[in-house]
Design a protein around this motif. Structure first.
Motif, PDB file in Angstrom:
ATOM      1  N   ASP A   1      14.390  55.424  49.297  1.00  0.00           N
ATOM      2  CA  ASP A   1      14.420  54.028  49.728  1.00  0.00           C
ATOM      3  C   ASP A   1      14.147  53.975  51.228  1.00  0.00           C
ATOM      4  OD1 ASP A   1      16.825  55.463  49.841  1.00  0.00           O
ATOM      5  OD2 ASP A   1      17.998  53.668  50.165  1.00  0.00           O
ATOM      6  N   PRO A   2      13.669  52.833  51.734  1.00  0.00           N
ATOM      7  CA  PRO A   2      13.261  52.742  53.141  1.00  0.00           C
ATOM      8  C   PRO A   2      14.391  53.096  54.106  1.00  0.00           C
ATOM      9  CG  PRO A   2      12.537  50.817  51.904  1.00  0.00           C
ATOM     10  CD  PRO A   2      13.458  51.573  51.001  1.00  0.00           C
ATOM     11  N   ALA A   3      14.043  53.834  55.161  1.00  0.00           N
ATOM     12  CA  ALA A   3      15.015  54.214  56.190  1.00  0.00           C
ATOM     13  C   ALA A   3      14.255  54.667  57.434  1.00  0.00           C
ATOM     14  CB  ALA A   3      15.931  55.327  55.699  1.00  0.00           C
ATOM     15  N   GLU A   4      14.912  54.586  58.570  1.00  0.00           N
ATOM     16  CA  GLU A   4      14.317  55.064  59.806  1.00  0.00           C
ATOM     17  C   GLU A   4      14.271  56.593  59.790  1.00  0.00           C
ATOM     18  OE1 GLU A   4      12.999  53.192  62.336  1.00  0.00           O
ATOM     19  OE2 GLU A   4      13.295  51.552  60.914  1.00  0.00           O
ATOM     20  N   THR A   5      13.202  57.150  60.363  1.00  0.00           N
ATOM     21  CA  THR A   5      13.023  58.597  60.371  1.00  0.00           C
ATOM     22  C   THR A   5      12.808  59.106  61.791  1.00  0.00           C
ATOM     23  OG1 THR A   5      10.637  58.408  60.026  1.00  0.00           O
ATOM     24  CG2 THR A   5      12.029  58.577  58.060  1.00  0.00           C
ATOM     25  N   LEU A   6      13.032  60.385  61.963  1.00  0.00           N
ATOM     26  CA  LEU A   6      12.783  61.074  63.226  1.00  0.00           C
ATOM     27  C   LEU A   6      12.045  62.359  62.889  1.00  0.00           C
ATOM     28  CD1 LEU A   6      13.315  61.060  66.312  1.00  0.00           C
ATOM     29  CD2 LEU A   6      15.397  62.390  65.845  1.00  0.00           C
ATOM     30  N   PHE A   7      10.810  62.493  63.402  1.00  0.00           N
ATOM     31  CA  PHE A   7       9.943  63.621  63.062  1.00  0.00           C
ATOM     32  C   PHE A   7       9.726  63.706  61.543  1.00  0.00           C
ATOM     33  CE2 PHE A   7      12.431  65.087  66.838  1.00  0.00           C
ATOM     34  CZ  PHE A   7      11.402  64.942  67.769  1.00  0.00           C
TER      35      PHE A   7
ATOM     36  N   VAL B   1      11.795  62.918  59.221  1.00  0.00           N
ATOM     37  CA  VAL B   1      13.030  63.182  58.482  1.00  0.00           C
ATOM     38  C   VAL B   1      13.988  62.020  58.719  1.00  0.00           C
ATOM     39  CG1 VAL B   1      14.977  64.768  58.179  1.00  0.00           C
ATOM     40  CG2 VAL B   1      12.709  65.658  58.766  1.00  0.00           C
ATOM     41  N   ARG B   2      14.701  61.613  57.666  1.00  0.00           N
ATOM     42  CA  ARG B   2      15.639  60.498  57.781  1.00  0.00           C
ATOM     43  C   ARG B   2      16.686  60.793  58.859  1.00  0.00           C
ATOM     44  NH1 ARG B   2      15.406  57.457  52.668  1.00  0.00           N
ATOM     45  NH2 ARG B   2      17.500  56.645  53.057  1.00  0.00           N
ATOM     46  N   ILE B   3      17.023  59.768  59.643  1.00  0.00           N
ATOM     47  CA  ILE B   3      17.967  59.949  60.746  1.00  0.00           C
ATOM     48  C   ILE B   3      19.318  60.448  60.254  1.00  0.00           C
ATOM     49  CG2 ILE B   3      19.329  58.684  62.457  1.00  0.00           C
ATOM     50  CD1 ILE B   3      16.884  57.047  63.100  1.00  0.00           C
ATOM     51  N   ASN B   4      19.737  59.970  59.095  1.00  0.00           N
ATOM     52  CA  ASN B   4      21.040  60.378  58.581  1.00  0.00           C
ATOM     53  C   ASN B   4      21.108  61.860  58.234  1.00  0.00           C
ATOM     54  OD1 ASN B   4      22.550  58.016  58.825  1.00  0.00           O
ATOM     55  ND2 ASN B   4      21.760  57.194  56.916  1.00  0.00           N
ATOM     56  N   VAL B   5      19.965  62.507  58.034  1.00  0.00           N
ATOM     57  CA  VAL B   5      19.963  63.952  57.817  1.00  0.00           C
ATOM     58  C   VAL B   5      20.410  64.655  59.092  1.00  0.00           C
ATOM     59  CG1 VAL B   5      18.492  65.959  57.388  1.00  0.00           C
ATOM     60  CG2 VAL B   5      18.220  63.893  56.009  1.00  0.00           C
ATOM     61  N   PHE B   6      19.833  64.253  60.225  1.00  0.00           N
ATOM     62  CA  PHE B   6      20.235  64.852  61.504  1.00  0.00           C
ATOM     63  C   PHE B   6      21.698  64.551  61.807  1.00  0.00           C
ATOM     64  CE2 PHE B   6      15.610  64.307  62.044  1.00  0.00           C
ATOM     65  CZ  PHE B   6      15.261  65.606  62.399  1.00  0.00           C
ATOM     66  N   THR B   7      22.108  63.325  61.532  1.00  0.00           N
ATOM     67  CA  THR B   7      23.497  62.951  61.798  1.00  0.00           C
ATOM     68  C   THR B   7      24.459  63.792  60.977  1.00  0.00           C
ATOM     69  OG1 THR B   7      22.761  60.677  62.190  1.00  0.00           O
ATOM     70  CG2 THR B   7      25.115  61.025  61.915  1.00  0.00           C
TER      71      THR B   7
ATOM     72  N   ARG C   1      26.361  64.474  51.833  1.00  0.00           N
ATOM     73  CA  ARG C   1      25.441  63.450  52.327  1.00  0.00           C
ATOM     74  C   ARG C   1      24.096  64.069  52.710  1.00  0.00           C
ATOM     75  NH1 ARG C   1      26.065  58.120  54.352  1.00  0.00           N
ATOM     76  NH2 ARG C   1      23.928  57.356  54.606  1.00  0.00           N
ATOM     77  N   LEU C   2      24.124  65.319  53.167  1.00  0.00           N
ATOM     78  CA  LEU C   2      22.890  65.981  53.585  1.00  0.00           C
ATOM     79  C   LEU C   2      21.919  66.123  52.420  1.00  0.00           C
ATOM     80  CD1 LEU C   2      21.202  67.519  55.661  1.00  0.00           C
ATOM     81  CD2 LEU C   2      22.494  69.586  55.084  1.00  0.00           C
ATOM     82  N   TRP C   3      22.379  66.690  51.297  1.00  0.00           N
ATOM     83  CA  TRP C   3      21.436  66.900  50.188  1.00  0.00           C
ATOM     84  C   TRP C   3      21.098  65.600  49.479  1.00  0.00           C
ATOM     85  CZ3 TRP C   3      22.575  65.821  45.098  1.00  0.00           C
ATOM     86  CH2 TRP C   3      23.923  65.749  44.723  1.00  0.00           C
ATOM     87  N   ILE C   4      22.009  64.636  49.511  1.00  0.00           N
ATOM     88  CA  ILE C   4      21.704  63.348  48.893  1.00  0.00           C
ATOM     89  C   ILE C   4      20.669  62.589  49.719  1.00  0.00           C
ATOM     90  CG2 ILE C   4      22.682  61.091  48.317  1.00  0.00           C
ATOM     91  CD1 ILE C   4      25.278  62.614  47.564  1.00  0.00           C
ATOM     92  N   GLU C   5      20.783  62.672  51.042  1.00  0.00           N
ATOM     93  CA  GLU C   5      19.784  62.018  51.905  1.00  0.00           C
ATOM     94  C   GLU C   5      18.398  62.595  51.666  1.00  0.00           C
ATOM     95  OE1 GLU C   5      19.556  59.555  54.193  1.00  0.00           O
ATOM     96  OE2 GLU C   5      21.570  58.873  53.693  1.00  0.00           O
ATOM     97  N   LEU C   6      18.321  63.901  51.411  1.00  0.00           N
ATOM     98  CA  LEU C   6      17.024  64.526  51.179  1.00  0.00           C
ATOM     99  C   LEU C   6      16.403  64.077  49.863  1.00  0.00           C
ATOM    100  CD1 LEU C   6      17.864  68.140  52.411  1.00  0.00           C
ATOM    101  CD2 LEU C   6      16.484  66.404  53.591  1.00  0.00           C
ATOM    102  N   LEU C   7      17.240  63.537  48.953  1.00  0.00           N
ATOM    103  CA  LEU C   7      16.730  63.025  47.680  1.00  0.00           C
ATOM    104  C   LEU C   7      16.223  61.590  47.786  1.00  0.00           C
ATOM    105  CD1 LEU C   7      19.373  64.208  45.042  1.00  0.00           C
ATOM    106  CD2 LEU C   7      17.024  65.026  45.263  1.00  0.00           C
TER     107      LEU C   7
END
Length: 313
Positions: A238-244, A246-252, A229-235
């Protein structure tokens, strides 16, 4: 000019009289059924009783769906509470939008309640469930394909994915009646689908090879899923909430994955639990005596020589 590309559906909802049939919902249901069948097979093989998986699913599935929706709404609030948003759409689960992290957390609560009611150790059940969850998630990703969502950046690779402008479960049509094509993009949904199936096979192999128990197979599922999920999120674009930025799901993915890795290290070396069904433990003071021909070996029955008269001293 697009030489080759994966087509996307131009319709994800079909009207059956007053009842709308939604491809996204069908994919979720199909994933749940597949997970239940695989988990039932693994659970019985580990010593569980037939039918217990369905009993637990009755609790876990509704909790998981509610939790998945809550996580999605919290992590993507603009469509519901932002400018021009509609709060009532937060309940429109049929439009898509289930966060796996919320589904696992709340589904785990439902499974814990059901396991507690039946006297089943939750870690043992979670180990049996782990590959089935990955298969369910893979099938569920087909729902994203039907909805023309979950894609990466633009590309002209042969496996690029066509994405249409989408509205209300259907592609928007131009003046000539053709669907409006936004472009071709990396099929992130397909990458995750294939990753999940490969991870399911890996968890099954590791479970058989190392006889994982005490929740370690489940932790391995979480870790392997988070890596993908980490490398797929970085690809994804599509719209998503971010933190700094970066997509929130990356941190999760990073936080949850590290937690799963820590659990695997902490629980390493422990043997798999043995599930006893319908067995009564022998009393601590019972002595089992090997039975001779025609003799009863039940430990609670006295031996014949216990009743011999004592010889006079």
């Amino acid at each position: 000019m697009i030489v080759a590309a994966i087509p996307s559906p131009t319709q994800g909802v079909w009207e059956l009289g007053p009842l709308p049939i939604r491809a996204y919902a069908l994919c979720i249901v199909a994933g749940i059924v597949a997970a239940a069948l695989l988990t039932e097979k693994r659970w019985v093989a580990r010593g569980g009783a037939p039918g217990e998986v369905l009993d637990i699913a009755v609790w876990a599935v509704p909790f998981g769906i509610i939790g998945g929706r809550i996580y999605h709404v919290i992590s993507s609030p603009r469509a519901y509470f932002g400018e021009g948003g509609d709060p009532m759409r937060a309940f429109a689960i049929w439009e898509g939008g289930l966060g796996i992290w919320g589904a696992i957390a709340f589904g785990g609560v439902g499974a814990w309640i059901a396991c507690r009611r039946r006297g089943i150790p939750l870690p043992a059940f979670a180990d049996a469930l782990a590959p089935g969850l990955l298969v369910a998630q893979a099938i569920g990703r087909l729902g994203n394909w039907f909805n023309n969502e979950l894609y990466g950046g633009p590309t002209d690779l042969p496996w690029a994915l066509k994405i249409y402008e989408w509205d209300g479960g259907r592609a928007v049509l131009d003046s000539s009646g053709e669907p409006v094509l936004l472009g071709t993009f990396h099929p992130a949904f397909l990458y995750e689908l294939l990753w999940n199936l490969a991870a399911a096979g890996f968890v099954i192999w590791a479970d058989r090879r190392f006889r994982l128990g005490h929740g370690r197979a489940f932790a391995l599922y979480v870790l392997s899923y988070c890596v993908g999920r980490l490398w797929i999120e970085l690809l994804r674009t599509d719209p998503a909430e971010t933190l700094f930025g970066v997509r929130i799901n990356v941190f999760t993915s990073i936080v949850v994955g590290l937690g799963a890795l820590a659990y695997l290290i902490w629980m390493r070396g422990r043997p798999r639990e043995v599930l006893h069904r319908g067995e009564e433990p022998a009393p601590d003071d019972a002595t089992t005596v090997p039975a001779g021909p025609g003799e009863d070996s039940h430990p609670d029955r006295p031996r014949d020589d216990d009743h011999r008269p004592t010889e006079p001293g």
